[in-house]
Scaffold this motif. Structure first.
Motif, PDB file in Angstrom:
ATOM      1  N   PHE A 168       0.784  -1.233   0.000  1.00  0.00           N
ATOM      2  CA  PHE A 168       0.000   0.000   0.000  1.00  0.00           C
ATOM      3  C   PHE A 168       0.819   1.288   0.000  1.00  0.00           C
ATOM      4  CE2 PHE A 168      -3.288  -2.927   1.745  1.00  0.00           C
ATOM      5  CZ  PHE A 168      -4.146  -2.823   0.648  1.00  0.00           C
ATOM      6  N   SER A 169       1.125   1.808   1.172  1.00  0.00           N
ATOM      7  CA  SER A 169       1.538   3.202   1.273  1.00  0.00           C
ATOM      8  C   SER A 169       3.015   3.476   1.019  1.00  0.00           C
ATOM      9  CB  SER A 169       1.183   3.734   2.667  1.00  0.00           C
ATOM     10  OG  SER A 169       1.937   3.032   3.637  1.00  0.00           O
ATOM     11  N   GLY A 170       3.855   2.454   1.048  1.00  0.00           N
ATOM     12  CA  GLY A 170       5.273   2.695   0.840  1.00  0.00           C
ATOM     13  C   GLY A 170       6.015   3.131   2.085  1.00  0.00           C
ATOM     14  N   THR A 171       5.364   3.128   3.243  1.00  0.00           N
ATOM     15  CA  THR A 171       6.023   3.446   4.513  1.00  0.00           C
ATOM     16  C   THR A 171       5.935   2.245   5.427  1.00  0.00           C
ATOM     17  OG1 THR A 171       3.953   4.396   5.338  1.00  0.00           O
ATOM     18  CG2 THR A 171       5.556   5.908   4.385  1.00  0.00           C
ATOM     19  N   THR A 172       6.961   2.058   6.261  1.00  0.00           N
ATOM     20  CA  THR A 172       7.017   0.844   7.073  1.00  0.00           C
ATOM     21  C   THR A 172       6.232   1.007   8.373  1.00  0.00           C
ATOM     22  OG1 THR A 172       9.118   1.603   7.945  1.00  0.00           O
ATOM     23  CG2 THR A 172       9.200   0.030   6.144  1.00  0.00           C
ATOM     24  N   TYR A 173       4.954   0.860   8.276  1.00  0.00           N
ATOM     25  CA  TYR A 173       4.112   0.776   9.463  1.00  0.00           C
ATOM     26  C   TYR A 173       2.828   0.048   9.080  1.00  0.00           C
ATOM     27  CZ  TYR A 173       1.014   4.530   7.782  1.00  0.00           C
ATOM     28  OH  TYR A 173       0.125   5.270   7.054  1.00  0.00           O
ATOM     29  N   LEU A 174       2.124  -0.437  10.099  1.00  0.00           N
ATOM     30  CA  LEU A 174       0.850  -1.123   9.865  1.00  0.00           C
ATOM     31  C   LEU A 174      -0.257  -0.121  10.131  1.00  0.00           C
ATOM     32  CD1 LEU A 174       0.168  -4.100   9.123  1.00  0.00           C
ATOM     33  CD2 LEU A 174      -0.443  -4.432  11.518  1.00  0.00           C
ATOM     34  N   GLY A 175      -0.881   0.365   9.066  1.00  0.00           N
ATOM     35  CA  GLY A 175      -1.882   1.406   9.188  1.00  0.00           C
ATOM     36  C   GLY A 175      -3.297   0.875   9.294  1.00  0.00           C
ATOM     37  N   ARG A 176      -4.248   1.785   9.358  1.00  0.00           N
ATOM     38  CA  ARG A 176      -5.650   1.400   9.501  1.00  0.00           C
ATOM     39  C   ARG A 176      -6.183   0.706   8.247  1.00  0.00           C
ATOM     40  NH1 ARG A 176      -5.562   6.299  12.646  1.00  0.00           N
ATOM     41  NH2 ARG A 176      -6.064   5.786  14.823  1.00  0.00           N
ATOM     42  N   THR A 177      -5.675   1.088   7.080  1.00  0.00           N
ATOM     43  CA  THR A 177      -6.082   0.397   5.842  1.00  0.00           C
ATOM     44  C   THR A 177      -5.658  -1.061   5.892  1.00  0.00           C
ATOM     45  OG1 THR A 177      -5.805   2.454   4.606  1.00  0.00           O
ATOM     46  CG2 THR A 177      -5.942   0.429   3.320  1.00  0.00           C
ATOM     47  N   ASP A 178      -4.433  -1.300   6.356  1.00  0.00           N
ATOM     48  CA  ASP A 178      -3.947  -2.677   6.525  1.00  0.00           C
ATOM     49  C   ASP A 178      -4.826  -3.441   7.516  1.00  0.00           C
ATOM     50  OD1 ASP A 178      -1.696  -2.068   4.890  1.00  0.00           O
ATOM     51  OD2 ASP A 178      -0.690  -1.205   6.625  1.00  0.00           O
ATOM     52  N   GLY A 179      -5.185  -2.764   8.615  1.00  0.00           N
ATOM     53  CA  GLY A 179      -6.029  -3.393   9.632  1.00  0.00           C
ATOM     54  C   GLY A 179      -7.384  -3.787   9.081  1.00  0.00           C
ATOM     55  N   LEU A 180      -7.987  -2.908   8.269  1.00  0.00           N
ATOM     56  CA  LEU A 180      -9.290  -3.211   7.661  1.00  0.00           C
ATOM     57  C   LEU A 180      -9.183  -4.406   6.711  1.00  0.00           C
ATOM     58  CD1 LEU A 180     -10.702   0.367   6.914  1.00  0.00           C
ATOM     59  CD2 LEU A 180     -11.658  -1.333   8.499  1.00  0.00           C
ATOM     60  N   LEU A 181      -8.097  -4.438   5.937  1.00  0.00           N
ATOM     61  CA  LEU A 181      -7.886  -5.575   5.024  1.00  0.00           C
ATOM     62  C   LEU A 181      -7.806  -6.878   5.805  1.00  0.00           C
ATOM     63  CD1 LEU A 181      -7.143  -6.888   2.286  1.00  0.00           C
ATOM     64  CD2 LEU A 181      -4.760  -6.310   2.773  1.00  0.00           C
ATOM     65  N   MET A 182      -7.052  -6.867   6.907  1.00  0.00           N
ATOM     66  CA  MET A 182      -6.901  -8.087   7.702  1.00  0.00           C
ATOM     67  C   MET A 182      -8.219  -8.506   8.347  1.00  0.00           C
ATOM     68  SD  MET A 182      -3.079  -7.885   9.379  1.00  0.00           S
ATOM     69  CE  MET A 182      -3.309  -6.364  10.269  1.00  0.00           C
ATOM     70  N   LEU A 183      -9.017  -7.537   8.788  1.00  0.00           N
ATOM     71  CA  LEU A 183     -10.320  -7.873   9.370  1.00  0.00           C
ATOM     72  C   LEU A 183     -11.250  -8.504   8.336  1.00  0.00           C
ATOM     73  CD1 LEU A 183     -11.384  -5.030  11.847  1.00  0.00           C
ATOM     74  CD2 LEU A 183     -10.844  -7.416  12.362  1.00  0.00           C
ATOM     75  N   VAL A 184     -11.213  -7.984   7.110  1.00  0.00           N
ATOM     76  CA  VAL A 184     -12.028  -8.572   6.036  1.00  0.00           C
ATOM     77  C   VAL A 184     -11.596 -10.021   5.793  1.00  0.00           C
ATOM     78  CG1 VAL A 184     -12.526  -8.497   3.553  1.00  0.00           C
ATOM     79  CG2 VAL A 184     -12.580  -6.385   4.905  1.00  0.00           C
ATOM     80  N   LEU A 185     -10.282 -10.237   5.736  1.00  0.00           N
ATOM     81  CA  LEU A 185      -9.760 -11.594   5.535  1.00  0.00           C
ATOM     82  C   LEU A 185     -10.112 -12.503   6.711  1.00  0.00           C
ATOM     83  CD1 LEU A 185      -6.243 -10.804   4.013  1.00  0.00           C
ATOM     84  CD2 LEU A 185      -8.270 -11.668   2.824  1.00  0.00           C
ATOM     85  N   PHE A 186     -10.137 -11.943   7.926  1.00  0.00           N
ATOM     86  CA  PHE A 186     -10.529 -12.721   9.099  1.00  0.00           C
ATOM     87  C   PHE A 186     -11.985 -13.191   8.968  1.00  0.00           C
ATOM     88  CE2 PHE A 186     -12.366 -12.870  13.428  1.00  0.00           C
ATOM     89  CZ  PHE A 186     -11.617 -13.924  13.916  1.00  0.00           C
ATOM     90  N   CYS A 187     -12.859 -12.322   8.499  1.00  0.00           N
ATOM     91  CA  CYS A 187     -14.264 -12.686   8.289  1.00  0.00           C
ATOM     92  C   CYS A 187     -14.383 -13.784   7.232  1.00  0.00           C
ATOM     93  CB  CYS A 187     -15.084 -11.467   7.875  1.00  0.00           C
ATOM     94  SG  CYS A 187     -15.263 -10.236   9.182  1.00  0.00           S
TER      95      CYS A 187
END
Length: 317
Positions: free
Chosen positions: A124-143
């Protein structure tokens, strides 16, 4: 410092008992509906034994302790895979259903690789951190993962044996008391682990990867060893693989939604070890005596991680 160490120990005790009561209550609820051991392991028990990681990470995220958050999840997943599965495999060679070898373990592998990519921001963003967009993606995959697990209910002819029925009040009492113990224990562990780290001059990364990760993984350890002693391989593998998936797709996702998590690239080695260990487990299941983790393979997992942990601590000190 002695007081802080004692409070960390008290926190772990509260986490272990809290998780145990939560698992008992949730498992009793699930068994009323005759859910199979593998599904219970992948969902109810995995969530219950991952609850300490959830509580610790929420508290650490709120307080901005990024290395505690990541060290806890990555360290717990490695502890689950190498120590818990290794010890359980030494007690009882772990045989699994073909679906586990071909589906659940590869899912865990893909989740670990995804975490490596997200943390290094190849996506995604090109910066080394886990952002809220990443978190939303992981939650969708969890579902999506939960949907997959519950579709297995229709395809799984095996059902759990009817257990001694607990009353509704007892079931919900165990769940509430268990959650209370988890919350109190999590607060004690996070606050006092950081104090111990600062007093000893040890990094939060090492504290997260070792003390906090091992402590929050104790419920998984106890659950898996008991299951192995009862010759219940499905519960062992379901607990470990389910917990590892929960830790990333649910727990880390929630932590990143609360507060974007800055990433220390030094964790990459630990992620590569997690990916390598999962590949070793998958190959063990598909070679030799198929769908089985033999004792010598379990010994390799256990021995490697002990050596690596000693190396980490010695390098830090």
């Amino acid at each position: 410092m002695i007081v802080s160490v004692l409070l960390v120990a008290a926190g772990f005790v509260a986490l272990i008992f809290g998780a145990n009561w939560l698992v008992d209550g949730a498992s009793a609820l699930a068994r009323k509906y005759k859910v199979s051991d593998l599904v219970i392991g992948l969902t109810i028990v995995a969530f219950g034994t991952s609850a300490p990681e959830l509580v610790v990470n929420i508290i650490a995220s709120v307080n901005g302790y990024a290395d505690i958050v990541l060290g806890n999840v990555i360290g717990s997943n490695n502890f689950n895979l190498f120590i818990i599965l290794g010890l359980s495999g030494l007690i009882l060679p772990i045989s699994v259903k073909s679906s586990t070898a071909w589906k659940e373990i590869p899912i865990s592998l893909v989740v670990s690789i995804l975490l490596l990519l997200l943390l290094n921001d190849f996506i995604f963003s090109g910066t080394t951190y886990l952002g809220r967009t990443d978190g939303l993606l992981m939650l969708v995959l969890f579902c999506v993962f939960l949907y997959y697990v519950f579709t297995q209910l229709k395809n799984d002819p095996q059902t759990a044996e009817a257990a001694h029925q607990k009353s509704g009040k007892m079931i919900w009492g165990l769940i509430v008391v268990g959650m209370t113990g988890l919350i109190l224990g999590g607060q004690l562990v996070v606050v006092n682990s950081v104090k111990v780290a600062s007093l000893l001059g040890v990094s939060e990364k090492i504290i997260g990867l070792t003390i906090v990760a091992a402590g929050t993984s104790l419920p998984e350890l106890v659950t898996s060893i008991v299951a192995a002693s009862k010759k219940n391989s499905d519960m062992v593998i379901g607990n470990v693989i389910g917990s590892n998936i929960f830790n990333v797709l649910l727990i880390l996702a929630i932590a990143s939604l609360i507060n974007p998590i800055g990433y220390n690239p030094k964790f990459n080695l630990d992620l590569f070890i997690l990916i390598g260990g999962t590949l070793f487990l998958l190959s063990s299941m598909l070679t030799g005596q198929k769908k089985k983790l033999d004792r010598w393979e379990a010994a390799v997992l256990f021995g490697f991680f002990i050596i690596y942990t000693v190396f980490l601590v010695v390098k830090e000190v």
